[in-house]
Design a protein around this motif. Sequence first.
Motif, PDB file in Angstrom:
ATOM      1  N   ASP A 125      24.490  -4.370   2.594  1.00 59.76           N
ATOM      2  CA  ASP A 125      23.211  -3.608   3.452  1.00 59.76           C
ATOM      3  C   ASP A 125      23.531  -2.341   3.788  1.00 59.76           C
ATOM      4  O   ASP A 125      24.835  -1.836   3.843  1.00 59.76           O
ATOM      5  CB  ASP A 125      23.239  -4.620   4.989  1.00 59.76           C
ATOM      6  CG  ASP A 125      23.013  -6.004   4.285  1.00 59.76           C
ATOM      7  OD1 ASP A 125      22.544  -6.454   3.240  1.00 59.76           O
ATOM      8  OD2 ASP A 125      23.160  -6.853   5.439  1.00 59.76           O
TER       9      ASP A 125
ATOM     10  N   GLU B  86      22.175   0.628   6.200  1.00 56.91           N
ATOM     11  CA  GLU B  86      21.574   0.810   7.730  1.00 56.91           C
ATOM     12  C   GLU B  86      21.505   2.161   8.110  1.00 56.91           C
ATOM     13  O   GLU B  86      22.648   2.723   7.874  1.00 56.91           O
ATOM     14  CB  GLU B  86      22.084  -0.009   8.780  1.00 56.91           C
ATOM     15  CG  GLU B  86      21.439  -0.068   9.856  1.00 56.91           C
ATOM     16  CD  GLU B  86      21.841  -1.147  11.047  1.00 56.91           C
ATOM     17  OE1 GLU B  86      21.231  -1.125  11.900  1.00 56.91           O
ATOM     18  OE2 GLU B  86      22.895  -1.735  10.621  1.00 56.91           O
TER      19      GLU B  86
ATOM     20  N   ARG C  84      16.980  -0.943   7.554  1.00 55.33           N
ATOM     21  CA  ARG C  84      17.912  -1.606   6.701  1.00 55.33           C
ATOM     22  C   ARG C  84      17.524  -2.015   5.419  1.00 55.33           C
ATOM     23  O   ARG C  84      16.214  -2.442   5.153  1.00 55.33           O
ATOM     24  CB  ARG C  84      18.572  -2.623   7.411  1.00 55.33           C
ATOM     25  CG  ARG C  84      19.794  -3.259   6.633  1.00 55.33           C
ATOM     26  CD  ARG C  84      20.444  -4.099   7.863  1.00 55.33           C
ATOM     27  NE  ARG C  84      19.813  -5.064   8.213  1.00 55.33           N
ATOM     28  CZ  ARG C  84      20.104  -6.483   7.911  1.00 55.33           C
ATOM     29  NH1 ARG C  84      20.710  -6.678   7.072  1.00 55.33           N
ATOM     30  NH2 ARG C  84      19.186  -7.468   8.315  1.00 55.33           N
TER      31      ARG C  84
ATOM     32  N   CYS D 218      18.589  -4.424   2.547  1.00 57.13           N
ATOM     33  CA  CYS D 218      19.428  -5.359   2.467  1.00 57.13           C
ATOM     34  C   CYS D 218      19.603  -6.107   1.030  1.00 57.13           C
ATOM     35  O   CYS D 218      18.692  -6.032   0.434  1.00 57.13           O
ATOM     36  CB  CYS D 218      19.739  -6.484   3.615  1.00 57.13           C
ATOM     37  SG  CYS D 218      18.013  -7.212   3.602  1.00 57.13           S
ATOM     38  N   GLY D 219      20.959  -6.425   0.818  1.00 55.77           N
ATOM     39  CA  GLY D 219      21.090  -7.318  -0.503  1.00 55.77           C
ATOM     40  C   GLY D 219      21.058  -6.322  -1.791  1.00 55.77           C
ATOM     41  O   GLY D 219      20.822  -7.071  -2.867  1.00 55.77           O
TER      42      GLY D 219
ATOM     43  N   SER E  87      26.665  -7.614   2.709  1.00 54.78           N
ATOM     44  CA  SER E  87      25.396  -8.033   2.987  1.00 54.78           C
ATOM     45  C   SER E  87      25.666  -9.327   3.974  1.00 54.78           C
ATOM     46  O   SER E  87      26.350 -10.394   3.870  1.00 54.78           O
ATOM     47  CB  SER E  87      24.610  -8.407   1.810  1.00 54.78           C
ATOM     48  OG  SER E  87      23.272  -8.964   2.074  1.00 54.78           O
ATOM     49  N   LYS E  88      24.663  -9.195   5.088  1.00 54.59           N
ATOM     50  CA  LYS E  88      24.906 -10.502   6.028  1.00 54.59           C
ATOM     51  C   LYS E  88      23.871 -11.440   5.403  1.00 54.59           C
ATOM     52  O   LYS E  88      23.904 -12.742   6.089  1.00 54.59           O
ATOM     53  CB  LYS E  88      24.471 -10.013   7.335  1.00 54.59           C
ATOM     54  CG  LYS E  88      25.114  -8.958   7.962  1.00 54.59           C
ATOM     55  CD  LYS E  88      24.430  -8.381   9.341  1.00 54.59           C
ATOM     56  CE  LYS E  88      25.224  -7.340  10.033  1.00 54.59           C
ATOM     57  NZ  LYS E  88      25.229  -6.097   9.190  1.00 54.59           N
TER      58      LYS E  88
ATOM     59  N   CYS F 184      18.222 -11.087   5.274  1.00 57.83           N
ATOM     60  CA  CYS F 184      17.062 -10.363   5.144  1.00 57.83           C
ATOM     61  C   CYS F 184      15.650 -10.834   5.555  1.00 57.83           C
ATOM     62  O   CYS F 184      15.473 -12.168   5.677  1.00 57.83           O
ATOM     63  CB  CYS F 184      16.837 -10.090   3.752  1.00 57.83           C
ATOM     64  SG  CYS F 184      18.139  -9.263   2.893  1.00 57.83           S
TER      65      CYS F 184
ATOM     66  N   THR G 172      13.168  -3.683   4.400  1.00 59.03           N
ATOM     67  CA  THR G 172      13.741  -2.754   5.249  1.00 59.03           C
ATOM     68  C   THR G 172      13.532  -3.302   6.770  1.00 59.03           C
ATOM     69  O   THR G 172      12.533  -3.963   6.955  1.00 59.03           O
ATOM     70  CB  THR G 172      13.070  -1.371   5.363  1.00 59.03           C
ATOM     71  OG1 THR G 172      11.624  -1.697   5.102  1.00 59.03           O
ATOM     72  CG2 THR G 172      13.317  -0.928   3.667  1.00 59.03           C
TER      73      THR G 172
END
Length: 805
Positions: free
Chosen positions: A697, A699, A712, A714-715, A763-764, A767, A805
Amino acid sequence: MSKRDVPGVGPYGGPAGGWGALQAVARAVRQQMGVAREATMLLKVNQPAGFDCPGCAWPDPRSTSSFEFCENGAKAVSWEATSKRTTPEFFARHSLSELWHWSDFALEDEGRLTHPMRYDAATDRYVPIEWDDAFARIGAALRALPDPNMAEFYTSGRASNEAAFLFQLLARRFGTNNFPDCSNMCHEPTSVGLPESIGVGKGTVTLADFDHCDAIFCIGHNPGTNHPRMLATLRAAARRGAKIVVLNPLRERGLERFTSPQDAVEMVTGRSTPIATDYVQLKIGGDVAALKGMMKTLLDMDRESRENGGEGVVDRAFIDEHTTGFDELVRDLEATPWDQIVSTSGVARDEIEKLARIYAESRAVIACYGMGITQHRSGTANVQQIANLLLMRGNIGRDGAGICPLRGHSNVQGDRTVGITEVPPPAFLDSLKRVFGFEPPREHGHGAIAAMQSMRDERAKALICLGGNLPVAMSDPGVCFDAIRKLDLAVHIATKLNRSHLLAAKETLLLPCLGRTELDIQASGPQSVTVEDSMSMVHASQGSLPPASEHLRSEPAIVAGIAKASLDDPALDWDGWVADYSRIRDLIEAVFPQFEHYNERIREPGGFRLYNAASARRWDTPDGRARFIAHSGVMEDPRVNRSDALLLATIRSHDQYNTTIYGYNDRYRGISGRRDVVFVNEQDLDSRGLQHGDLVDVEAIEDTVSLGGSRRLCGLTAVAYDIPRGSMAAYYPEANGLIALHDCDARSGTPSYKSVPVLLSLSKGDCLPEDEASTWQQGDVRNDRTGAAIAGEERHRPNDGAMPT
């Protein structure tokens, strides 16, 4: 750390150009056009009796070869001259809500627009409309505005001089100087910074100067992708022994080595010509620091030379006769410590000193720069530091020397020359009044950011777009998309469908126009238009292909239709001007003295060069002198002081032209079939516990974030890449969501696309669900997270590989 295999990511070992370029040209022609007809059409690109390539603003040589197009120029031509069509039947099958989920590639790949269309909110579809009805609706909406400044008139740099001149006349007669245009997003720091330094907001060199220079400094640009025809010029300079010095964060293949497709020996043997003699990878945002280090070294060399009885290194005679501000610059350079220069630039002192020696030992030097210089918070200052460096040795206004801003759009410079500016000079407005008999507005208007802010705040109610893809090209897409939807009127003059057209205002009209490749016949017969390249050469362009549809109109004709419906001024002969474009050129000549004998001079092969005072060492400044402009410090971004921060630059892929995506391969960077990647230094990955191929990710940090919350991406897939520590890169426009609308160069208003402070983390996997106002499409080519890169044959598949985002 050894790199693991990542789908669609691998090394590229070849040169720029060569067989790879020819294969890409063949593929573009085969996929978009009929091979026999359009292969012949390509032979007319950039020829004296042909049409100007819409792909870049690099000038044409006086002696043209059998083909004067490059790989990406061929893509631009085939993309426009495609045999595919976007018809009313297409819009009947697909709602705008459905089309929103298509990729940008898929939208444009549907082909040329064929009919004027109007958005119908009840069915969420575009429906056909007659031209007269479309003009009447536009005119009624504009006349209903209580204040002319509630309208915004956007111009893409692909518009011809003739279309742009009529467009600015329409807007100024309407009563506004609101002219957001693509220059606001790219070279506005040149337009603002260079007039203060040398009295003109353009480059000072000609193509012939590259035959006489001893050194070329290439700073913050990538010719292999963004202006490939320049590679032939660099190759010729390299082969005759000129030094070519590159300062750029990424190693771009076009600046390393090039195989000319027109050189049979190189093609057959597989050889290539080395381009850069010295390649310095500075940190993103380190340009001013490196330039100051070079100038600081020049002062030391000059002092040492004079103390030993030499002539010195700095051109004192030129400085005394032609400039002011040198003493102030010297004091600033002496006050700038070397440790600050080295830290911010990421370049060792001895390497900077080596560059200064190359510069000092070269009699004539050209400095070329692109958006790697301008698209920063310090963009204007960056440009002025390059001018300072050149002025120190008199490298402006003589053979083989000068400053060379590298424009992108084919006529972005010409549009500005003929009046597309939100800050019109009083002399220009006086000329308009003299020629047309009305008092034009005098107050400054809106550039791109101010226009978007005005639409966001519902102060602006109407937007007329002469080409382009404005909200997608801008920073802060979530804000910009919503701003367009708030309008009472949005009008798009376009050749193909793009994402901007899916942002429906209360009244939205899509007006299809002729392309550069097509035959334009008006009442007096076939017409030529004119464009100005990045070296002030103005030349004619005439298409020859049959129009994509009988319902298309030319850009000048569409502008005239809007004007007649919106204005009540019988003295303006819109119909007469459109009947014969030479009459428009007569008007341009009447307003701008530098266009003297306009119609006669464009008949000359290659056209003519507009007068450039700085090229003749005449400085159009208040005191008649060029000016050294000191800027304290090294322009270090204070937002990257935290140890875990990185500075991100948005970049274009090799299968891309601005917001137009031709495909999903970035050949020279080793990326194929995807755009969902971020380029990071391997040590920066390692220090964060990451590795090549991880999903990450990105940010934005601190004041890049507006009231809307975090920004953000992400992925994305991390690609370990040869880029300096502390720097990283991601593709434009997908990464635009990281940039707040207010994050720009305060002097020019250019968004800081090339310096975005960010944090990088694993990455968390959280998304957000796709939001139509803020989600950036990955498109119909995505990483399926299991290893396979999906090829782009299924053009219409939903956009489920998005980059939120």
